[in-house]
Motif scaffolding. Structure first.
Motif: not given
Length: 71
Positions: A15-21, A24
């Protein structure tokens, strides 16, 4: 037990982490520290009627701590 999702060749899906996460995790603590520093400075200067340059001295905050938590 938690089961992992598997692809057709039985390899687990990454699973890739989103850049926004990720942003944050760094942005929110940074904003909290800036708010804390701004609040301390504003309170010391506005409410305490002291100079802004005194805010950045460690001895100032040690003295305030000693006043608050004195036995």
């Amino acid at each position: 037990m938690k089961q992992e999702q598997l692809t057709e060749d039985n390899a687990p899906i990454k699973r890739k982490r989103s850049k926004w996460k990720i942003i944050q995790w760094f942005l929110i603590p940074l904003l909290l520290l800036l708010a804390l520093g701004g609040g301390l400075a504003a309170g010391y200067v506005v409410l305490g009627n002291k100079e802004l340059s005194d805010v950045f001295h460690w001895s100032t905050w040690k003295h305030v701590y000693d006043l608050v938590f004195a036995p």
